[in-house]
Design an enzyme around this catalytic site. Structure first.
Site, PDB file in Angstrom:
ATOM      1  N   CYS A   1      -0.581  -0.083   5.410  1.00 14.64           N
ATOM      2  CA  CYS A   1      -0.991   0.174   6.407  1.00 14.64           C
ATOM      3  C   CYS A   1      -2.179  -0.792   6.590  1.00 14.64           C
ATOM      4  O   CYS A   1      -2.868  -1.404   6.132  1.00 14.64           O
ATOM      5  CB  CYS A   1      -2.158   1.726   6.778  1.00 14.64           C
ATOM      6  SG  CYS A   1      -0.529   2.410   5.976  1.00 14.64           S
TER       7      CYS A   1
ATOM      8  N   ASN B   1      -5.717   3.597   5.325  1.00 15.44           N
ATOM      9  CA  ASN B   1      -5.290   2.038   4.556  1.00 15.44           C
ATOM     10  C   ASN B   1      -5.388   2.724   3.553  1.00 15.44           C
ATOM     11  O   ASN B   1      -6.464   3.232   2.647  1.00 15.44           O
ATOM     12  CB  ASN B   1      -5.201   1.090   4.909  1.00 15.44           C
ATOM     13  CG  ASN B   1      -4.385   0.382   4.137  1.00 15.44           C
ATOM     14  OD1 ASN B   1      -4.954  -1.203   3.784  1.00 15.44           O
ATOM     15  ND2 ASN B   1      -3.659   0.109   3.076  1.00 15.44           N
ATOM     16  N   GLY B   2      -3.962   3.139   2.707  1.00 13.79           N
ATOM     17  CA  GLY B   2      -4.147   3.552   0.791  1.00 13.79           C
ATOM     18  C   GLY B   2      -3.178   4.559   0.274  1.00 13.79           C
ATOM     19  O   GLY B   2      -3.047   4.730   1.424  1.00 13.79           O
TER      20      GLY B   2
END
Ligand code: SF4
Length: 484
Positions: A23, A129-130
Site C-alpha cells: 500500500c 501500509n504493512g
C-alpha cells in the site's frame, strides 16, 4: 481479474504476477486558516498518484475541516476514483490518503482505506501500509460484532478509536506496543494528524515540510517531491508523531529494532525515492555492477526487462563493458477494458505486454537483466521470445537473490510451493526457463549495495529468517473471513 489502465507495476504475465506491493500512505496537515489555499485533498491526490505503484486495487482520501471528517474511497486507480468535482467536495485542513493492494482481507470496497470509526470522543480515519501478524489477538480485545470489514487495519482502527477515553494518542500508547507485524500508519481525528511506524520499521514512512507552513507524511520521498514538500526525516521505527497547531510532537512507544525491507531496494520503492539518504536508483545500478562482477559472461548486448530491470542492466553494462541496448519494448497502456486472454491463447499473454526488437537482437548473444523471479513463467516466456526473434544466446541475470520464502509483512508473494526458487536449484531454474546461463546477485552483495547493516534489514524472503516470528495460524490473507 482484468488488467487495469496504466498499471505501474511490471505485471507482464497475468499468470505470473510479480510481488504485489502492500500500500501507499499519505497524510497532510496545514494551518486551518490556510485550508482553502492549500487544498489538502488535491495535495493528497497528487501524493497518492506518486505512490500508485504501491497499490492499485482501491484508493481513498479522508479530510477533516476541524469539526467533521469526510471519507471518499472506491475500487480502482487514484485517477479513476477521484475527479475534480469529488476533490472539491473534500474540504478541510487535514487529510489522509491511501492506495491499496490487499494483504489481509479481500479487495472489496468495505476493505478499502481510509478506514473510519467514530466514538463519543469523535471520529478517527486511518491508513496503513504493512501487515499485522497478531490480528486475531488484537481483534479479541474488541466486543463481538464490532468489525464491519475483514482487514487488520479495521481492527487497528476500531481499537484506536474506542480504547480508553483519552483520544487517539492515549489509545495509540496503549495499543501500538501490543501490535506486532509491519505497520506504517497515518491517522487523524478532527484536529490532529498522527503517524506511527512499527518498532522494526519494515515499511518506509517519511516526514516532509511544506514550503509555507504545514507537514506531510508519505510512504516514500517521491510522495513528498510531487507536492513540493522538503524531506525532513524518516519517521523512526517505534516512533509515534502528532502534528497540529503546536507543531510536530514525537514520542517512542517502543525501542527501535530496525529491520527495513530489503525488497524495497530491489523492486518495491520508486527509483527516484531515497531510503536512508541514498537514492534507490543508485542502489539498483550498483547492484547491477556487482551482478556483473559476480556473474560475468561473454556477450554482445545487455538488455533490461523493462522497466524494472533497467537500472541494474545499466550497472551491469557499465561494469562489464558490454553495450547496453533495448531489446524488448513494453506496452504500458494495456487498459482496463482489455480482454483477458483465454486459456487457448494464454501463450500470447506475454506478447500483449512485451515485444522483441528483432533487428536489435538477431544473431546477438544477450544478457537479460530482471529484478526477481517469482514463478519463472515470465522469464521462460521472455527467453523463448528472444530466441524466436533470433538471439544467438540468452543469459539471464537477476538483481536479487532467489526469492524462496513468502513475505508476511505486507508483500503478497506466491506461497513457498509456488515460488520456483522454493523448490528448484539455480541450475534447475536455468533449465526450466531455457536460458544459456542464469546468475543471481548474492545476498551479501545486495546488502552491501544497500549501504544498510545486515542486522538492520529484513531479508526473510531470501533467507527464510523472519525477524518477527510468525505463527502458522497468522499466515492467511483471509484469516478474518473464516466463518463470515
Ligand atoms: S520478507 Fe522480503 S519482502 Fe517481506 S519485508 Fe522481508 S525483505 Fe521485504
Amino acid at each position: 481479474m482484468p488488467l487495469r489502465d496504466g498499471r505501474l507495476s511490471h505485471d507482464i504475465d497475468p499468470s505470473d504476477r510479480p510481488p504485489q506491493d502492500a500500500c501507499g500512505v499519505f497524510g497532510v496537515w496545514v494551518p486551518a486558516d490556510q485550508a482553502s489555499r492549500a487544498e489538502v485533498s488535491k495535495l493528497t491526490y497528487y501524493g497518492l498518484y506518486a505512490l500508485q505503484h504501491r497499490g492499485q486495487e482501491s484508493a481513498g482520501i479522508a479530510v477533516s475541516d476541524g469539526s467533521r471528517i469526510v471519507v471518499f474511497k472506491d475500487m480502482g486507480l487514484v485517477a479513476q476514483v477521484f475527479d475534480e468535482s469529488v476533490l472539491n467536495t473534500l474540504r478541510g485542513h487535514i487529510a489522509v490518503g491511501h492506495c491499496r493492494y490487499s494483504t489481509t482481507g479481500s479487495p472489496t470496497w468495505e476493505n478499502a482505506q481510509p478506514t473510519f470509526r467514530s466514538s463519543d470522543a469523535g471520529g478517527l480515519a486511518l491508513v496503513h501500509n504493512g501487515n499485522l501478524i497478531n490480528t486475531p489477538e488484537l481483534a479479541a480485545r474488541l466486543a463481538p460484532g464490532v468489525l464491519t470489514a475483514t482487514t487488520d487495519t479495521e481492527v487497528l482502527t476500531a481499537l484506536l478509536a474506542t480504547s480508553g477515553d483519552g483520544g487517539p494518542l492515549a489509545a495509540a500508547r496503549e495499543i501500538l506496543p501490543a501490535t506486532r507485524g509491519a505497520y506504517s500508519l497515518v491517522f487523524m481525528d478532527e484536529g490532529t494528524l498522527y503517524a506511527a511506524r512499527d518498532p522494526e520499521g519494515i515499511r518506509p514512512l517519511v516526514l516532509g515540510a511544506l514550503e509555507d507552513s504545514g507537514w506531510v507524511v508519505a510512504s516514500e520521498t517521491a510522495g513528498l517531491d510531487i507536492v513540493g514538500a522538503r524531506f525532513v526525516r524518516e519517521i523512526e521505527p517505534g516512533e509515534l508523531v502528532a502534528i497540529d497547531g503546536d507543531g510536530v510532537r514525537s514520542e517512542r512507544f517502543a525501542e527501535a529494532r530496525p529491520k527495513g525491507c530489503l525488497f524495497e531496494y530491489v523492486y518495491l520503492a520508486r527509483p527516484d525515492t531515497t531510503i536512508a539518504g541514498r537514492s534507490v536508483q543508485a542502489t539498483r545500478v550498483e547492484v547491477g555492477r556487482r551482478l556483473a562482477r559476480e556473474h560475468p559472461v561473454e556477450a554482445d548486448m545487455v538488455i533490461p526487462t523493462p522497466e524494472s530491470g533497467t537500472p541494474a542492466a545499466i550497472g551491469y553494462a557499465e561494469a562489464s563493458g558490454i553495450p547496453y541496448g533495448q531489446g524488448l519494448v513494453k506496452n504500458s497502456y494495456v487498459g482496463r477494458t482489455f480482454i483477458q486472454p483465454s486459456q487457448t491463447i494464454r501463450q500470447l499473454g506475454i506478447r500483449l505486454k512485451l515485444n522483441p526488437l528483432r533487428e536489435a537482437i538477431e544473431g546477438k548473444r544477450l544478457v537479460v537483466v530482471d529484478d526477481s523471479i517469482v514463478r519463472g513463467n515470465t522469464q521462460r516466456a521472455i527467453v523463448g521470445m528472444l530466441r524466436d526473434a533470433g538471439a544467438a544466446e540468452v543469459h539471464v541475470r537477476i538483481s536479487s537473490p532467489p526469492v524462496a520464502w513468502p513475505c508476511f509483512y505486507g508483500i503478497d508473494f506466491a506461497t513457498r510451493a509456488e515460488l520456483i526458487a522454493g523448490n528448484l536449484s539455480v541450475e534447475e531454474i536455468r533449465d526450466s526457463i531455457g536460458a544459456d546461463s542464469l546468475g543471481y546477485i548474492s545476498l551479501d552483495e545486495l546488502i552491501s549495495a544497500s549501504h544498510i547493516a545486515k542486522d538492520n534489514l529484513c531479508r526473510a524472503c531470501f533467507d527464510g529468517v523472519y525477524p518477527i516470528p510468525v505463527e502458522e495460524a497468522a499466515r492467511g490473507k483471509h484469516l478474518l473471513e473464516v466463518g463470515r
